[in-house]
Structures are given as structure tokens and as C-alpha cells.
Design a protein around this motif. Sequence first.
Motif, PDB file in Angstrom:
ATOM      1  N   THR D 291      11.543 -93.114   0.165  1.00 15.17           N
ATOM      2  CA  THR D 291      12.854 -93.188  -0.166  1.00 15.17           C
ATOM      3  C   THR D 291      13.386 -92.166  -1.009  1.00 15.17           C
ATOM      4  OG1 THR D 291      12.609 -95.495   0.322  1.00 15.17           O
ATOM      5  CG2 THR D 291      14.642 -94.688  -0.469  1.00 15.17           C
ATOM      6  N   LEU D 292      12.543 -92.041  -2.168  1.00 13.93           N
ATOM      7  CA  LEU D 292      12.975 -91.174  -2.901  1.00 13.93           C
ATOM      8  C   LEU D 292      12.767 -89.594  -2.752  1.00 13.93           C
ATOM      9  CD1 LEU D 292      13.291 -90.448  -6.186  1.00 13.93           C
ATOM     10  CD2 LEU D 292      10.755 -90.652  -6.593  1.00 13.93           C
ATOM     11  N   PHE D 293      11.474 -89.419  -1.882  1.00 11.94           N
ATOM     12  CA  PHE D 293      11.260 -87.964  -1.432  1.00 11.94           C
ATOM     13  C   PHE D 293      12.472 -87.778  -0.415  1.00 11.94           C
ATOM     14  CE2 PHE D 293       9.223 -85.830   1.989  1.00 11.94           C
ATOM     15  CZ  PHE D 293       8.895 -84.468   1.139  1.00 11.94           C
ATOM     16  N   VAL D 294      12.918 -88.812   0.399  1.00 11.75           N
ATOM     17  CA  VAL D 294      14.163 -88.138   1.511  1.00 11.75           C
ATOM     18  C   VAL D 294      15.234 -87.691   0.811  1.00 11.75           C
ATOM     19  CG1 VAL D 294      15.314 -89.248   3.164  1.00 11.75           C
ATOM     20  CG2 VAL D 294      12.868 -89.361   3.378  1.00 11.75           C
ATOM     21  N   PHE D 295      15.547 -88.666  -0.569  1.00 14.74           N
ATOM     22  CA  PHE D 295      16.636 -88.475  -1.124  1.00 14.74           C
ATOM     23  C   PHE D 295      16.778 -86.922  -1.707  1.00 14.74           C
ATOM     24  CE2 PHE D 295      18.011 -92.963  -1.720  1.00 14.74           C
ATOM     25  CZ  PHE D 295      19.422 -92.716  -1.596  1.00 14.74           C
ATOM     26  N   THR D 296      15.717 -86.576  -2.412  1.00 15.21           N
ATOM     27  CA  THR D 296      15.559 -85.420  -3.131  1.00 15.21           C
ATOM     28  C   THR D 296      15.591 -84.295  -2.021  1.00 15.21           C
ATOM     29  OG1 THR D 296      13.171 -85.699  -3.549  1.00 15.21           O
ATOM     30  CG2 THR D 296      14.579 -86.377  -5.346  1.00 15.21           C
ATOM     31  N   LEU D 297      14.803 -84.694  -1.092  1.00 16.11           N
ATOM     32  CA  LEU D 297      14.756 -83.249   0.011  1.00 16.11           C
ATOM     33  C   LEU D 297      16.065 -83.162   0.548  1.00 16.11           C
ATOM     34  CD1 LEU D 297      12.079 -82.139   0.966  1.00 16.11           C
ATOM     35  CD2 LEU D 297      12.374 -83.486   3.166  1.00 16.11           C
ATOM     36  N   LEU D 298      16.895 -84.120   0.818  1.00 10.58           N
ATOM     37  CA  LEU D 298      18.177 -84.029   1.495  1.00 10.58           C
ATOM     38  C   LEU D 298      19.129 -83.343   0.309  1.00 10.58           C
ATOM     39  CD1 LEU D 298      19.139 -87.432   3.035  1.00 10.58           C
ATOM     40  CD2 LEU D 298      18.486 -84.967   4.050  1.00 10.58           C
ATOM     41  N   MET D 299      18.874 -83.409  -1.004  1.00 18.30           N
ATOM     42  CA  MET D 299      19.589 -82.831  -1.843  1.00 18.30           C
ATOM     43  C   MET D 299      19.254 -81.166  -1.908  1.00 18.30           C
ATOM     44  SD  MET D 299      21.517 -84.499  -3.535  1.00 18.30           S
ATOM     45  CE  MET D 299      22.322 -86.076  -3.308  1.00 18.30           C
ATOM     46  N   ASN D 300      17.797 -81.163  -2.024  1.00 16.49           N
ATOM     47  CA  ASN D 300      17.388 -79.591  -1.599  1.00 16.49           C
ATOM     48  C   ASN D 300      18.074 -78.924  -0.748  1.00 16.49           C
ATOM     49  OD1 ASN D 300      16.102 -79.606  -4.153  1.00 16.49           O
ATOM     50  ND2 ASN D 300      14.124 -80.620  -2.915  1.00 16.49           N
ATOM     51  N   PHE D 301      18.031 -79.628   0.332  1.00 13.34           N
ATOM     52  CA  PHE D 301      18.425 -78.725   1.845  1.00 13.34           C
ATOM     53  C   PHE D 301      19.952 -78.748   1.464  1.00 13.34           C
ATOM     54  CE2 PHE D 301      15.093 -80.928   4.466  1.00 13.34           C
ATOM     55  CZ  PHE D 301      14.334 -79.839   4.764  1.00 13.34           C
TER      56      PHE D 301
END
Lengths: 292, 270, 270, 314, 314
Positions: D291-301
Motif C-alpha cells: 500500500t505504501l509502495f503504491v502510494f509513493t510510486l503514484l506520487m513519483n509518477f
Amino acid sequence: MLQKQQEKWQKRVTKRVWLNKVFHSLFFAATTVGLIFLALLLYRILTQGISYLDLDFLQGFPAPYPEEAGILAGLVGSLYIITIVAIFAIVIGVSTALYLEEYAKKNRFTRFIQSNIQNLAGVPSIVFGLLGLTLFVYILHLGYSLLAGGLTMSLLVLPIIVVASQESIRAVPNFLKEASYGMGATKWQTIVRVVLPAALPGIITGSILALSRAIGETAPLLVVGAAAAIYTLPDSLLGSYTAMPIQIYSWISRPQEEWPLVAAAGIIVLLVVLLLMNTIAVLIRNKFKKRY
Amino acid sequence: MSIFTKAVIQDTEPVQTNKQSHVFEISDLNLWYGEDQALKDINMDIAQNEITAIIGPSGCGKSTFIKTLNRMVEMIPTVKTSGTIKYNDRNIFDPKFAVEDLRTQVGMVFQKPNPFPKTIYENIAYGPKIHGIKKKQDLDEIVEKSLKDAAIWNEVKDRLHENAYGLSGGQQQRLCIARCLAIEPDVILMDEPTSALDPISTLKLEELVQNLKQKYSIVIVTHNMQQAARVSDKTAFFLNGELIEYSNTNKLFSNPNDKRTEDYITGRFG
Amino acid sequence: MSIFTKAVIQDTEPVQTNKQSHVFEISDLNLWYGEDQALKDINMDIAQNEITAIIGPSGCGKSTFIKTLNRMVEMIPTVKTSGTIKYNDRNIFDPKFAVEDLRTQVGMVFQKPNPFPKTIYENIAYGPKIHGIKKKQDLDEIVEKSLKDAAIWNEVKDRLHENAYGLSGGQQQRLCIARCLAIEPDVILMDEPTSALDPISTLKLEELVQNLKQKYSIVIVTHNMQQAARVSDKTAFFLNGELIEYSNTNKLFSNPNDKRTEDYITGRFG
Amino acid sequence: MNISHEGKQGLDIQKKIKEKKEKRKLLKQTEKVVPIFLFLCALFSVIATLGIVFTLLKEAITFFSAVPMKEFFFNNTWSPWSGEFGVIPLISGTLLITCIAIVVALPLGIAAAIFLSEYASDKTRRIIKPTLEVLAGIPTVVYGFFALTFITPLFEKIIPELPIFNALSAGIVVGVMIIPMIASLSEDAMNAVPNSLREGALAMGATRFEVATKVVLPAAFSGVVASIVLAVSRAIGETMIVTIAAGQTPNLTFNPTESIQTLTAFIVQGAKGDTTYGSTIYYSIYAVGITLFVFTLLMNFLSQYIVRKYREEY
Amino acid sequence: ACGQGEEDANTDAGDTNTEDQSNGDNGNSEEKVSGTINLAGSSTVFPIMEYVTYEYNKVQPDVNTPLESIGSGGGFKRSTKGEIDFSNASRPIQEEEIEIAKENGIELLEVELAYDGLSVVVSQQNDFLENVTIEQLRDIFIAERGNKLWSDVNPEWPKKEIKIFSPGHDSGTFDYFNEVVLEENPMREGEGVTLSEDDNLLVRGIQNDPYAIGFFGYAYYAANEDSLKVLGIDNGNGPIKPTFETIQDGSYEPLGRPLFTYINAKSLEEKKEVQNFTEFLLTNAGAASEHVGYVALPEEEYQSQLAELKARYQ
Ligand SMILES: Nc1ncnc2c1ncn2[C@@H]1O[C@H](COP(=O)(O)OP(=O)(O)OP(=O)(O)O)[C@@H](O)[C@H]1O
Ligand SMILES: Nc1ncnc2c1ncn2[C@@H]1O[C@H](COP(=O)(O)OP(=O)(O)OP(=O)(O)O)[C@@H](O)[C@H]1O
Ligand SMILES: [Mg+2]
Ligand SMILES: [Mg+2]
Ligand SMILES: O=P([O-])([O-])[O-]
């Protein structure tokens, strides 16, 4: 109409100029907030920690009593960790950067790798801890060992090294490469003899910054199991270990009054090590300031 | 109002290209940067032990042409070529002819002096070293000889182990020539070698080029027509990627065949 | 071999500086960048509703001078000035005279067109907005009027809300003039406004400048002597930070007082 | 080679080179092997990412086979030891921290960026900017310590009932930590705005403030927004400060004076030994991790997208 | 409160020490050994073990003794797989755990180290609690009873939220409390509840919060007497506070309990350093326990346990 308008505007000028002044001060004040915070933090830690900071502290192991507690195991553990990181992450990081800058064709796959690295740089450190836990600790059976910790940290700082190296490799002027190719040098000769030496200061600076990140990180090590109470230095790569931030964290956790002071002393040592590393980075940068 | 009067009347021998031996024989050379054609149907022979000047207005393809001769132009990935260039009877585009070999025999000096950020000694020793010459004694000999040939030995002999960036622009450019001489190429290509230099350094360099002619074949690109007239034996005039005129330097400057050449050398454009 | 012959003989009235009213009166102006003096003892009056051209070789201080008139030169922190400049009888260096105020009345157009990365409309409305005009109706009116005055209305009226960077270089430059006109300054300073433009845009712009003269006083820096001769009423010739000669344009180009002026306008240097 | 070097005495270098060439097969081999090695290294970074995704997914899938996704994402109680795995309280904790941090860092960071790029002299900037960046280099465990032993006691004087573990001090300190990210990156973006635009505005009588807010800031907008997004992503992923100072109480609350637990803090708690390898709670760490990974990945994208899409052209 | 007791115990320990040395000439305490001994488990036992390993290291500097505090359950998870040599526990090993150990071919040898009084504590700032009944504890902790405010439990108590700080579910202390007090009724979790294996975190959470309550081993109370208040437990016979005496004489019930460590039999039989450490542990456990705040067993107990263990390798 023109005259009137000009007069009206002139009146507004005073207000606008005043507004500008107010915001100038506000912006300045805002800038100082961070600086004040920094000063406060350093001051607090210095005044708290200085009383516990002595030679015994530097030579001691974590102890059940605050007076006997020391940072040696953490200091040595941290140094071991960054040695592993240096060997592992720098080799792979610089190689990756070389591949991307010098060999890769500008195609989709290259862009994929590139954006991959960028995204990797944004992944929270704790997630690297989870990766290390599954991959190194469980799957590769390294256990809660120095090697597992070092490898986890290597993955964590890899993108930093790649990006910094890429930037400095890219900054090597084309005319140097041309000069080398023009003498019949092969690509690899050109890279080894011209590109890398010219990019070296940037690569070293980036690597040192990456290493200082590896020294300060706590969360992934908590996950891959650095121990808090350990009275010997790691005896092998597969031995158990501790690191400075882990020790500091364990001291912070203890609620009795003296422990925060010990923690502060540990923080001073950690900050001094970081300061040293950054100074070295700056010195290298200045020493090799580009002359072309 | 020609400013070349002095240079022009010294010599009146006719074009002799056919009889001489040639280092390069270029036939039907075309070159594209992506979609844009930068060289069009170039046919041209370059004579041995002579100085060939390439002139033409900015963007006409001079640099492109000279960089094609040692295939440096291929560093730009979009480049495509057709036609042949024979270097001493070998097609330089032949896959069996390694570019490294070609470039070992066809040296190059660039517009902006580009010494390596190393010592003077290391700059000269670079070429021999990459080609496997490692003995200190050999290297010492080569360094001294090359620096002497490039007429810079006296200026630098006491500071061989200082950084090359301590030299002046003109010295740096001669150092680059010395670096090039260190592997004793047959041909030296020079792309506007004096454009970044002051007048005095320029004169020194022109003199040096004149002397090098005895041992090397030289191709020199210049935007300075006086320079072409002063130093070269033959001159080629390029325009928009085409070779408009190519003949003995005196002939070209005193009595050009083509109207466009005349317009250019009299300063009507460019 | 003067190339200005055509422009020179149109008009023969004598210098009239003394009788006219002046927007700027400059006395004993000196300016230093750190240690280097860039302007030396300039004394000069600039007439109202006229076009004053500033010419001189590169580095002579033209830009520095014109930027001093609206105190933009102070953006460089090392700048020091002495002397006075009176704008409509007020010393512009007077601390009570806010630079913002001065610059509202003395507009400026730069060498490279520099529209804001906003819509055409927003570019023009920028000035009025910062001065507190907010009503849409007023703004609409100002935008239209300014664009018309800058002779670009027809070209952009259908795309007012598109980004200004979609315009060509010449259009951008006229847009910048329109932006300047939107706050109805008294004086417009122009620093080589056509140097980045093609010949056709240049002509259009010169025409525009001529027309603006009726409402505005204009100071224009140019490295193009033909342009100075074509558009200006008076011309000042600068050399090495000094004002060498300042007189009616016709006079200066046909019959310069100073040997150096003559050398310059006949192309002997610069 | 049909040219004789009559004029050249001493060493015939070209001949020597030719001789050496024969022996130098190794060089050719290197030339072939090196790119492959370098490529493999580059591939490694891809593998690292895939490794993260793979491990997270693998363990998370085991988790989701025991706990349905619906419960995980929509149940609002997080009591893993009682078998209630609703991640919402952890997300709310994370968001609470992030919001406080942004409330602190956004105005201060942007203001500092404006000050540095529009008001400060070169010299001031050269001193202040790196000093500010020191803040970003301080280990987070130090910030956590400071939050726990200084900021919280300080706030307790104002809010007497403030518990020792609370979102407020942790959030503020996270905010201070990300100030330099916003300030520095935004300043870079503002610095890239060409001076000619500033001149254009100043010459029309605009004040510095008007130039900053109406010309520079809009022109540097995408860079500024990207820096903010990156800072948000950093705040979401911050671990030690919240572990030390915000507590381990999975409350579904937006009251900053309460003790909460973030996604990251739970991972630390779980992975540190509070759970057993192979238990549902153990797998839940990975569900939280992804969940955390997806959150930050989305932010990076998002930040990359903003930079690419709205790249300024002047 | 237990200062005198400590001194007594010290003299006891001293006596036995000399005794041990005289009859232990065949013992290994003088001999230098090296190697690694892994210890993990109960946070309650942690202070004893920390003290012992620390002192042991002064005698045997070449033995590496990493010690982790991950809860009794966490310890068993690892010891039953053979990952560690000593598994500290604040509760006896459970049937299932023995099963797992058997499956993995592991034998664990139980060693009793000390007596603890599981202490229920509040902050010194709490002015409404001195003693609690078992029933009140159930009202406070059991989820089903649904009491969120102190006033829900006793109308005289303030209308404030109850903040619970409890060891996590891997913890022996939790198991013990759960069994003895809650009688296996699920404890509250989530909102307002902090669960942590880290007893120090519990101490800190309770310290300054007048409305917080929690429980852990007596040593953690003893180390923080200044800020914590230990509650008297009323099991129908009037309130009794845990003290050295009440724990020793068994009148602190039902929360008095023994503390253990479990030794991997194979390690003990095969590793010299484990044998050496075991001897050191059992000679010093009494002193160590008293030093950190627990109650030592009678000296004979240590002796007989040691003798039994020695029998396995001599
Ligand atoms: N890397 C490149 N990619 C695409 N087009 C190029 C590239 N380099 C040069 N060109 C184009 O090829 C043409 C010839 O360029 P070239 O550099 O050879 O000219 P030149 O005669 O050397 O000019 P100059 O005197 O300015 O050096 C020009 O139109 C130029 O725009
Ligand atoms: N920012 C600066 N700092 C120091 N010296 C400067 C600066 N700007 C200009 N100068 C110097 O001041 C002198 C006048 O410069 P200025 O730009 O006014 O010349 P100019 O006449 O406008 O030239 P050009 O036609 O090239 O624009 C030059 O010698 C220049 O080097
Ligand atoms: Mg060129
Ligand atoms: Mg200028
Ligand atoms: O950590 P415990 O002693 O409660 O198992």
C-alpha cells in the motif's frame, strides 16, 4: 485621462512598495525558520550529549548502565556496512550509469531502466527493509547478519549513486571524448582513460553522499535485524552486528532520564562522522573543480 | 577589393591532382543527418604531402566532410552515408577496416584546443599508451620528439608534469597537434584549428602547419580565406553541402571557375 | 563607399536641442561596474516626442546607458553611479522617487523579445493589473487599444487567449511593445529591438516606431547605422563609455564633427 | 600502407603500433565483454525494483487469501491481533502526518525558495541554500529524538493534555525535514526562469514581489509542484520520526494531538519482532508495505508527469 | 522498596560464587572460549539477560552474545526452529510450541531464572487510582465490555478516554495477563490502544498521561518508580502491591509468576561457549535478577538446575 491615471498609479506605488517590503521580510523570516530549527537542534544535542561524550564512550559497548554505555559496536558496525555498500553499490551503480550514458541506445528499454531508477529513488527506505528481510534474511538464508544489512543498504543507495554518476559522466565534455577517439582509442579505452577520470570527482561526491545516507538510515536495519545489545564487534560477514542509528534508537527508547543524554552523545558521534564525510566530499569537489 | 592579392600571385603552376599520389579518393559521397542532407555527391581526391584547405560559409558542411574522413562523424547516431572513401586504396567504410586503425593513421586536431585534463607529458603519451607502448624510455623519446615537431618543446620542456590546462590557448592547440603527431599518423585533419586563437598564436600555428607538410598530408578547414590562401596548396570550396570548386589554391583565389566561388571569396556573402 | 547615402539627404534642419522640451536631462553621468568605468561624464538631453538613436561599437556602453535611464542597470549589484539624471525635472536617483514609479512612466523594450509565458491577453493585461486595474471591461479596452497601437491587433485578435510563445519573433517583439504601451508610459526605451528579427519584421517594427513618436518619446539603441539613419531624429554616438557626438541624425551622418564618428559611420571600425 | 616515412628517424611508431596490435586480442575481448557486464549491472536495478514488487506482491497475495481485499481497504479498525485488518486507520495516520508536514513545509519552503531566488544576493544564497540543505542530510532518527524530547515537551506547555506520542510534533518535524526539498528544488525551478522575464516585468514598474508571484512563480509552476509532490512522497514514506514520536496507536482520527500509527510505523513494529514469520500478521506487513509502495510510486509518477507535461518553455 | 532485599541477595550470590569457584575447579569459568550465542525473546527477561551478557562479556570478551527483545512468543518462534540458543520467556512454553520444536528436531531445556510480579501501572499524575480489583481490570481491558471512558468503569472516575498500553500478543506478559485476568476474553485493540513488544515504549506512553494504564514486568516499574505508580491488585483479599516481599512470599497473586529461559539442548551439548555461558548465567542469575528489580530464586534452585544441565554434557 492619461494624466489622471498616472496620478492614481503613483499613489498606489507607495502601497505596492510597502507590500513588497513586508513580503521581503516575511520570506526572509520563513527562510530562517529552517535555519533556527537546525541551530536549535544542534544546540540541544550538543548540550545534552557532551557530558557523556568521552573516550570511554567511543570505546564502549552498549551497556545496561548509562555511565558505561558506548558507541564502539555501532561505529564499527556502521563502518562495516558502508564498506559493503561501497564495494557493492558503487560498482553496480557506476556501471549502470556508464551503460546508460555511454552504451545504451535511446530506446524504450533504456527509458524503462531510467525511469525505474528514478522510481527506485523514491521508494521509502522501510520498503527496502522489507525487500531485504524476504530476500536476504529468509530466501538467501543470510539471517540477521551484517551482510544482509549491508546488501539491503546497498540497494537503498544504488539509485543515488546511479543518478549522481550519470550526471557527472554526462558532464564530461564531448571534446575530450572526441580527442581520444580521434587518436584511434577504442570505446572502453576512452571510458577508462578519459571519461571516468574526468567524471570521478562527481562520482566520488555522489558516492560519499550515498554512503552518508547509508550511515544515517535506521528503519531498514531495524527490519533486517540489527541487534541493540551486543558486546563484541562483528566477527564475520554472517555475524550479528549493530549500527550507530540502531544504538541511538535503542537509547532513545529507554524512558529513564539519563538515556536521552547517552542518545545525544551517540547522535553527536553520528553527526561528526557525517560531517567528516561531507567535508571530504566538498574537499574532493573543490580539489578537482573542473578546469575545462 | 580583394584582400588576397598578396598571396595570390606567388605561384602559377596548373592543377596537378591527377598526377600526384592520393591519400584519400572520395567518390559520390553523400551524407545525411537524419533527413537533412549535409553532403551531396562529393568527388574529390586529396593529395599526399600537401595541404588541402576546405573553405565555405558556415553550415556548408566543412566540419561534416572532414569528420567523415576519419569516421568521427559517426559519433552522431543519426548519420547515414553513401559512396566510398578510399584511404590508401582501402575503403574506409569496409567493416574489416577497424575505425580505430583508420584513426590511428588519420589524426585530427579540433577547433577548440582540447587537451586532456592531465599533465603535458600524459597528454602526449596518451596515444602511444593506448596503442600498447608502455616502456618509459620509448614514451620519453616520443614525447620529446612530438613536442619538438609541434614547435612547443622549448616552451614546455621544464613543465612536462604540470597540467596542460595551465598553457595558453595557442600552446594548448600546438600541444594537441603534438599529441596527434605522437602516433605518427599519415594524415592530419584540422577543423578550424586557429579560430579560437589570437593573431600571434595563429601565425605560429600556420608556420607549424607549413612545416608539417613535409612529413604529413594535411587537410585544414578554415573560415578564414586569407589563411587558406596563405597556407594551402589546394583549396576546395563547399556550399550547401556541395563541392563547388576544387583546384590549386592560387588558381581558385585568382581565377575561380565558378561564379559562386568568386562571390564568396570577394566577400559578397558568407 | 557610405551605405547611408539614401537616408542622409532627406532633411537638413539644424540641431535644435536647446529650444525643445526635454524628458531627460543627463548631467555628468558616470557609471562603474565594480572597478570598470562603463560610462564617462555623459551630458545629454533627450527631447520629447522624438526618436533618439544611440549608436556605437559593441561594448561602448549603449545598453548600460539606456538601462540607467530607468534604473534597470541597478539589477547588477556592483553598479555604482554618479551625476544626475532628471526625468521631467525630478532627479531619478532621488530616494523619494520610487523606481517602480519611474519605470511605470519610462517603459522598456528589450533586445530579445521576452513575453511572459502566458496568454497574449494576460501579457498585455499584466501592467494594468499590477497597477490595480481589475475590471474586465477596462482591461479588454486596454488590451485592444495597445495591440492596435502596436500594429499587431489584426494578427492576434482571434487568438488572444493562446500562449504568447506561439507567435513569431517579430510578433513577439511587437507584443512586448504593446505590453509596454498598455501602461501608457511617457518614454519608451528600446535596446536593439530588431537585432533578433528577420528583415521583414524589422521593417514593420521600424514603421511602428515611427508612428509611436507622436505619442511617446523614444530612445532606441541600435548597432545598425542604416536603421538609426532611417528612423531617428537625433543620434548619439558612444565610444568607450564616452558620448562622442550628439546631434540631429542627418547632421551626424552627413557631416560628423568628430573624426571618430566619421570613422565609425564609414565602417572603418566597429 | 604504401607510404614510406623517409623523414622520420628513430622509432617508427606506426610500425610499433602495428606490432602491438597483433598481440592485443585481449582489448578486443574487453570491448565485447564490457558492454555486456555494464548492461547486466543496469539490469540489476530493474531486478531490484521487480524484486521489491515481487516480494511485496508474493507475501501480500498470501495475506489477501486470508483477509479479503474488501476488508483490508474498507474496514476501519486495525487490530491485527484480534484479526481485524482494516488499513484505513493506518492510512489516516499517514495522511494526518503528511498534512501537518505539508502545512509546515509548503509555505516555509516556497517562501524560502522565493527569498533565495528573488531577493537574496548571490552571496547570501550561496551560504543559506547549502545550510538549509543540511536539514535534509540529518538522519531521521535524530529528528525523531528531537521531536520526542524537545518539541513534544514544548507543546505540552501549551496543550497540557498532549500525550507524549502525538501526531502533531511528529508531523511538524517531518515538515521541517522536507522544507529543504521544497525550497531547494523550487529554487532551482525559479532560477531556471530566464532573467529576461524578470526584466520585462520590472521594467513595467513591477515590484520584486509582483515579479515573484505573478511572473516567476507561474513560470516555474511545474517545477515547484513537482518538488511539492516529491516532498509529499517523502513525508508519506518517513519512518523513524513517526515511529519514535507519533506512537503505535492505530486510531482513526484527524486530531493532531492524538497518538496514531502510520503505515511505516506499523511495518517497523511488525517486522521488528512483534510478529511471527508465517503468521497472518507477518503477511500483513507486506500488504501494508505494498500500500505504501503504491502510494509513493503514484506520487513519483505524478511528479514525473507534471515535469514532463508542463515543462516550461520560455 | 526492595533495596534491602537486593543487598541480601547480593551477599547470597557472593557466597555461592565463592562456593562455586571452590567446587568448580573442573568448571570452565577461567577457560577462555569464543563463538556466538544468540539470545532472544521476552522483554521481561531482557533486563536480566542484558545484565548477565554484559557482565559475561567482561569475563569472556571473545564470545558474541547478541540479545534481542522480541517477546516470549517471538523468541519461541525462533527457538523452535533452532535459530537461537537461548529463548527467554515470561511464560512457560506452550504445547503447540513444543510440537513445532519436535517437528524440527529441537529440544528446549527450561531454566527458571527469577520471580516477577506482573505490574499494573498508571502515571504518577493519575490521582484517582491506587488499587484495582480484578473485575475492574476486566472492565477496563476486555473488548466486549465496551468501556471507553474511565467513568464507564466507575462513575466516580473522570470522564476521560482510557488509554491502554499493553505488551503485544507475542508477549508472554500479555499471554499471562490474558489468561489470568482476562480469562482469554479478547482484549481491546485499535482505537486508544497501543500494543508494543517494547516495554520501554509502554513506560513512556504511560509516564506523563494521567489517563493511561498498562502492565509489564516489575523491573520496568522499578526502573521508572519516579514517574509511574504501581496499582495494588485486589483479588478479593484486599489490595496488594507488588514488592520484593509480596512477590517472594507469593501474596502478590494472581500476577506473581516465574521467568524462564529455554536452552537449545543441542547447542548446550555441542557448543563450549554455551556451556560456559550457562554456568555463568546460573551462578549470576540471582544477583542479576535482584539488580534489575526481580526476585531471585532460592540459591539451591539455581544449583540443582545447573547440575541437571551439566549432566547433559559432562
Ligand atoms: N549533429 C547534427 N545533427 C543534425 N544536423 C547537423 C549536425 N551537425 C551539423 N548539422 C548540419 O549539417 C550542416 C553542415 O554542418 P557543418 O557543421 O558541417 O558546417 P560547417 O561548414 O562546419 O559550419 P561552421 O563553419 O559553422 O562550422 C549544417 O546545416 C548543420 O546544421
Ligand atoms: N554586468 C556587467 N558587469 C561588468 N561589466 C559589464 C557588465 N555589463 C556590461 N559590462 C561592461 O560594460 C561595458 C559596456 O557594456 P554595454 O553592454 O553597455 O555595451 P553595449 O554598447 O551595449 O554593447 P553591445 O552592442 O555588445 O550590446 C562593456 O565593457 C562591458 O564589458
Ligand atoms: Mg564547422
Ligand atoms: Mg548592448
Ligand atoms: O516480552 P514478554 O516478557 O512480555 O514476553
